[in-house]
Design a protein around this motif. Structure first.
Motif, short mmCIF file in Angstrom:
data_model
loop_
_atom_site.label_atom_id
_atom_site.label_comp_id
_atom_site.label_asym_id
_atom_site.label_seq_id
_atom_site.Cartn_x
_atom_site.Cartn_y
_atom_site.Cartn_z
N ASN A 49 -6.31 35.70 -0.35
CA ASN A 49 -7.49 35.50 0.48
C ASN A 49 -7.55 36.53 1.61
OD1 ASN A 49 -9.82 34.07 0.82
ND2 ASN A 49 -8.85 32.21 1.61
N LEU A 50 -6.39 36.80 2.20
CA LEU A 50 -6.35 37.75 3.31
C LEU A 50 -6.65 39.17 2.81
CD1 LEU A 50 -5.82 38.43 6.26
CD2 LEU A 50 -3.41 38.66 5.72
N VAL A 51 -6.06 39.53 1.67
CA VAL A 51 -6.31 40.87 1.14
C VAL A 51 -7.80 41.05 0.86
CG1 VAL A 51 -5.91 42.37 -0.85
CG2 VAL A 51 -3.99 41.18 0.21
N TRP A 52 -8.39 40.02 0.28
CA TRP A 52 -9.82 40.02 -0.01
C TRP A 52 -10.61 40.23 1.29
CZ3 TRP A 52 -12.18 35.44 -3.32
CH2 TRP A 52 -13.49 35.78 -3.68
N MET A 53 -10.20 39.49 2.33
CA MET A 53 -10.89 39.61 3.61
C MET A 53 -10.75 41.02 4.19
SD MET A 53 -9.70 37.92 7.13
CE MET A 53 -10.47 36.37 7.43
N LEU A 54 -9.54 41.57 4.08
CA LEU A 54 -9.31 42.90 4.65
C LEU A 54 -10.10 43.96 3.87
CD1 LEU A 54 -5.53 42.76 5.56
CD2 LEU A 54 -7.51 42.50 7.04
N CYS A 55 -10.28 43.76 2.56
CA CYS A 55 -11.09 44.69 1.78
C CYS A 55 -12.51 44.73 2.34
CB CYS A 55 -11.14 44.27 0.32
SG CYS A 55 -9.58 44.54 -0.50
N ARG A 56 -12.97 43.57 2.80
CA ARG A 56 -14.32 43.53 3.38
C ARG A 56 -14.37 44.25 4.71
NH1 ARG A 56 -16.69 37.50 2.54
NH2 ARG A 56 -17.00 37.62 0.31
N VAL A 57 -13.26 44.16 5.47
CA VAL A 57 -13.23 44.82 6.76
C VAL A 57 -13.37 46.32 6.57
CG1 VAL A 57 -11.79 45.38 8.74
CG2 VAL A 57 -11.87 43.05 7.89
N PHE A 58 -12.62 46.84 5.58
CA PHE A 58 -12.63 48.27 5.40
C PHE A 58 -13.79 48.72 4.50
CE2 PHE A 58 -8.09 47.34 6.31
CZ PHE A 58 -8.09 47.92 7.58
N GLY A 59 -14.39 47.78 3.78
CA GLY A 59 -15.50 48.12 2.90
C GLY A 59 -16.82 47.99 3.63
N PRO A 60 -17.88 47.92 2.87
CA PRO A 60 -19.20 47.81 3.49
C PRO A 60 -19.37 46.46 4.20
CG PRO A 60 -19.35 47.52 1.12
CD PRO A 60 -17.94 47.91 1.41
N TYR A 61 -20.20 46.47 5.21
CA TYR A 61 -20.47 45.28 6.00
C TYR A 61 -21.13 44.23 5.11
CZ TYR A 61 -22.31 42.55 9.89
OH TYR A 61 -22.62 41.55 10.76
N ARG A 62 -20.60 43.04 5.10
CA ARG A 62 -21.15 42.02 4.20
C ARG A 62 -21.93 40.94 4.95
NH1 ARG A 62 -17.88 41.53 -0.45
NH2 ARG A 62 -17.95 43.54 -1.50
N GLN A 63 -21.23 40.23 5.81
CA GLN A 63 -21.94 39.10 6.43
C GLN A 63 -21.38 38.85 7.82
OE1 GLN A 63 -19.59 35.95 4.09
NE2 GLN A 63 -21.38 34.87 4.83
N PRO A 64 -22.23 38.47 8.72
CA PRO A 64 -21.74 38.22 10.07
C PRO A 64 -20.85 36.98 10.10
CG PRO A 64 -24.00 37.53 9.88
CD PRO A 64 -23.64 38.16 8.58
N VAL A 65 -19.85 37.03 10.94
CA VAL A 65 -18.86 35.98 10.89
C VAL A 65 -19.19 34.80 11.80
CG1 VAL A 65 -17.46 37.09 12.65
CG2 VAL A 65 -16.40 35.53 11.05
N VAL A 66 -19.77 35.08 12.95
CA VAL A 66 -19.93 34.03 13.96
C VAL A 66 -20.70 32.84 13.43
CG1 VAL A 66 -19.62 35.20 16.13
CG2 VAL A 66 -21.73 35.52 14.86
N ASP A 67 -21.70 33.13 12.62
CA ASP A 67 -22.54 32.09 12.06
C ASP A 67 -21.70 31.04 11.33
OD1 ASP A 67 -24.88 32.00 9.36
OD2 ASP A 67 -24.74 30.73 11.13
N LEU A 68 -20.75 31.52 10.56
CA LEU A 68 -19.94 30.61 9.74
C LEU A 68 -18.79 29.98 10.50
CD1 LEU A 68 -19.36 31.95 6.16
CD2 LEU A 68 -19.50 29.57 6.87
N ILE A 69 -18.10 30.79 11.30
CA ILE A 69 -16.85 30.27 11.83
C ILE A 69 -17.03 29.18 12.86
CG2 ILE A 69 -15.33 32.22 11.41
CD1 ILE A 69 -15.74 32.94 14.35
N THR A 70 -18.06 29.27 13.67
CA THR A 70 -18.16 28.22 14.67
C THR A 70 -18.73 26.97 14.03
OG1 THR A 70 -20.23 29.17 15.33
CG2 THR A 70 -18.34 29.70 16.67
N GLY A 71 -19.81 27.11 13.29
CA GLY A 71 -20.38 25.98 12.58
C GLY A 71 -20.53 24.76 13.47
#
Lengths: 63, 223, 495
Positions: C464-486
């Motif tokens: 899961n973390l590797v997948w997440m880090l791929c997104r960090v270094f890859g193209p911008y996908r989705q804003p995080v704040v929307d999901l994490i605070t909920g």
């Protein structure tokens, strides 16, 4: 009483006395106050009390 | 606690207390223990404990390096506390003085295998130890101790015939015809160390049981 | 209560009084932690995988001794300490340091100072540890429990730790929030206690060994305190932050937490010599440790009550928050392992379980059930915030939790019971030792199964973390704040 014994006894007495003195000093300098406000320190105006965070699992699908 | 000073003092003071009690005090009380000198019935002076000889000390280093401590303790608990003495792991409880010449004291916290405090006396045969180290299941059925084949050399029997040092292996443990298994120097060192582990010496703070130290009793009676 | 109560905003430092700046402070702090924390966390997880592999090898060897027996590097007596040091100093310490740095930044309200310094520290920590673990496998282990790293590896670790300590002092001095929260007491204490413990043990056991069984006393004073004064304060500090933070409610009683902290500080550091009950040391040393171990009931029950009452009415949030799940699981294990520890320290009980696999189960309930699970929870909270990306797969989060929770129960439960049975059999002198060993085999095999489950959980987390880090270094996908605070609370709408 041999000298090491006296030193030990003095140490045994000095340590709690020092602790008591430190406690008194702390109380008189406000170190023990503000407890209830200190409990609020994880919160700020960005995420005030009452704001749950990290609620990501088992959410209904976004509309 | 709103500010640092009380916190810092408390943090330092609390650990200092146990550092004083469990590090400094033991050092004061036990750090100057010396060997016990006594006279046996033959009139000879017995000094116990003694520092280990060269080969046994090299074996102790191997014992440390191979991590034997993770399954074998070297401490006998007192009579009536556990079954250490009843199992024959030692004739008397271990005391602080037993360890004064150990460069690394390996008391151990696990008995996946038996205690080794007195193994040198319980099993004095070097051949048994070598065979047991090569594969513990040869001598001890059901043992879960790891084999130590790397302490031995498996080689083709030379023109001069089989070595007198070769292990006597048979049945499921036998090696192919024309081959033999001989101990490397490390195996011999480790065995010398194990054979040096003996604590059946009478100490003023931990006497051997009466029937074992009958000579001592006679000596006292003579006085 | 000498000063009149002020609104919370008065506690905010002057230079962030501007409304806009305040709103951005959390995000700024989190972002500033990105590089050093990712370094600590990613290398900690790498060590976790290494440690898990070494654990599985050791576990299999205990019921199948011929497994990998040809190679001296992989003999049980080397793989086991390599496992212990990999998970203690590689995984638990590094993730603990990472969580400590983040909590210090957040609670001191300062962005990460000198990220380069911390990154260099992480680099040296991993270098020292790699040298040390290879040294253990090569045969240079000291065979001093919890201090096996060879003497040539420890100076590198010391250097690294000194950098972290310098970082801690700088951050503490620069703090923009004068008041200290409970978590900070625990974290500061851990940061100060650990080098003292490690230096004392390293000097008196490895560099200038003390005479005879003084080594035993120092060894267990040190080893038990690594748990009690290093991992426990970091774990508790994290619990004290994350439970209130996730459920959005302050800790139940601040004063109970004061009592809990000081009683822990007073009693825990005297506990260690209960590992030598029946051993060749003067009775007073062991007795004083037993007394202190029983006194541990005070901090443990205090903390348990405090956390329980904080959570009361909010248990429903366990369903939604991975952080809360792991942290509450860890808090419960802390209570359980501490109560088990009190029992283990009593002479009558120790007579049975000392020297058995019961102790191994107990250690895993503490270091894994409590500390590791709390650290997993903390990482679930911290990583999305410092990377700005949400966890890509919530399924993997659930898999991680359940594999670890079930794996741990399967590990600790049966092995604790098996250890008691082993101890009872060993204390019966009429029972041949081979029978004692045979009796432990089913539990040892079950332990390997449990270890596989734990390993599955770790792989899920790392994937899961590797997948997440791929997104960090890859193209911008989705804003995080929307999901994490909920958040349900209107205060967060529009963030």
């Amino acid at each position: 009483m041999p000298v090491p014994g006296l030193i030990l006894l003095a140490g045994v007495l000095a340590v709690p006395l020092a602790a008591l003195w430190a406690l008194r000093w702390a109380a008189s300098h406000g170190e023990l106050g503000h407890g209830d406000r200190a409990a609020l320190l994880p919160f700020d105006e960005e995420e005030p009390v009452g704001t749950a965070t990290d609620q990501i699992l088992n959410r209904p699908a976004k509309p | 606690m709103n500010y640092g000073p009380l916190l810092f003092l408390g943090i330092l003071f609390t650990l200092a207390s146990s550092w004083f009690g469990l590090v400094l005090m033991p050092n004061r009380q036990l750090g100057a223990l010396v060997a016990n000198t006594s006279t046996n019935d033959a009139g000879a002076v017995v000094v116990y404990p003694q520092a280990r000889s060269g080969q046994a000390q090299q074996g102790a280093e191997l014992y440390r390096s191979l991590g034997c401590i993770y399954c074998h303790s070297q401490q006998v608990r007192p009579e009536g506390f556990g079954a250490d003495i009843a199992r024959g792991w030692g004739k008397r409880r271990s005391v602080s003085r037993d360890y004064i010449y150990e460069p690394t004291v390996m008391l151990g916290t696990s008995r996946t295998g038996p205690d080794l405090t007195n193994i040198g006396e319980r099993q004095s045969s070097a051949e048994w130890h070598l065979t047991h180290l090569y594969d513990p299941r040869i001598t001890s059925k059901g043992s879960i101790m790891p084999p130590h084949p790397f302490l031995f050399e498996k080689r083709r029997i030379g023109a001069g015939g089989a070595s007198t040092n070769a292990l006597k292996l048979s049945g499921a443990f036998a090696v192919a015809a024309g081959f033999e298994v001989v101990p490397r120097p490390e195996a011999r060192q480790l065995v010398e160390y194990l054979r040096s582990l003996k604590t059946s010496f009478d100490l003023p703070e931990a006497h051997l049981p009466k029937k074992e130290s009958g000579d001592d009793a006679n000596a006292k009676a003579a006085k | 209560m000498s000063a009149p109560a002020k609104p919370l905003s008065a506690l905010m430092p002057g230079d962030v009084s501007d409304e806009h700046a305040k709103r951005a402070l959390l995000a700024e702090i989190d972002a500033s932690c990105r590089v050093p924390l990712l370094f600590f966390f990613v290398s900690a997880l790498a060590w976790l995988l290494v440690g898990t592999a070494l654990a599985l090898v050791s576990s299999i060897k205990l019921h199948d001794p011929a497994f990998l027996a040809e190679c001296p590097w992989l003999t049980f007596g080397r793989v086991r300490p390599a496992h212990l040091n990999a998970v203690i100093y590689g995984w638990a310490s590094q993730t603990g340091i990472g969580v400590t740095l983040w909590l210090m930044c957040r609670l001191c309200r300062v962005p990460f100072v000198a990220p380069g310094l911390a990154t260099v520290a992480a680099l040296f920590w991993n270098l020292g540890l790699s040298v040390g673990i290879v040294g253990i496998l090569a045969g240079d282990s000291t065979s001093i429990e919890w201090l096996e790293l060879p003497r040539y590896a420890t100076p590198i670790l010391f250097f690294s730790y000194a950098l972290i300590a310098v970082w801690g002092v700088i951050t503490f001095r620069l703090r923009r929030e004068r008041h200290l929260y409970v978590s900070q007491w625990y974290l500061l204490a851990a940061l100060l206690w650990f080098p003292w413990l490690y230096a004392t043990a390293q000097i008196l056991l490895v560099l200038e060994p003390a005479r005879g069984v003084v080594q035993g006393a120092v060894n267990w004073w040190f080893a038990h305190n690594v748990l009690g004064l290093w991992f426990t304060p970091i774990g508790l500090g994290a619990i004290y932050y994350f439970i209130p933070k996730v459920i959005g409610r302050p800790i139940h009683s601040y004063y109970l937490s004061v009592l809990g902290f000081w009683s822990l500080a007073l009693f825990y550091n005297w506990n260690g010599l209960h590992h030598l009950i029946g051993g060749p040391l003067p009775a007073w040393m062991i007795t004083v440790s037993i007394v202190a171990s029983v006194m541990m009931l005070i901090p443990v029950i205090t903390v348990a009550i405090n956390h329980h009452f904080t959570m009361r009415g909010h248990f429903g949030k366990l369903k939604h928050s991975p952080t809360l799940r792991f942290v509450v699981f860890g808090a419960v294990c802390y209570t359980l392992t501490s109560l088990q520890g009190v029992a283990n320290s009593l002479r009558g009980y120790s007579e049975i379980v000392h020297f058995t696999h019961h102790t191994v189960a107990h250690a895993h309930l503490g270091v894994y059930g409590f500390f590791t699970m709390v650290m997993f929870g903390a990482m679930y909270y911290i990583l999305p915030r410092i990377t700005g990306r949400e966890w890509p797969s919530l399924g993997l989060v659930s898999l991680h939790f359940w594999a670890c929770a079930i794996g741990l129960a399967l590990y600790v439960g049966p092995l604790s019971i098996g250890g008691i049975l082993q101890g009872l059999a060993m204390n019966d002198a009429t029972k041949p030792f081979a029978d004692v060993v045979a009796g432990t085999l089913p539990y040892l095999k079950l332990r390997t199964v449990a270890g596989l489950l734990l390993g599955l959980g770790h792989v899920a987390f790392v994937a899961n973390l590797v997948w997440m880090l791929c997104r960090v270094f890859g193209p911008y996908r989705q804003p995080v704040v929307d999901l994490i605070t909920g958040n349900e609370s209107p205060a967060a709408v529009g963030k």
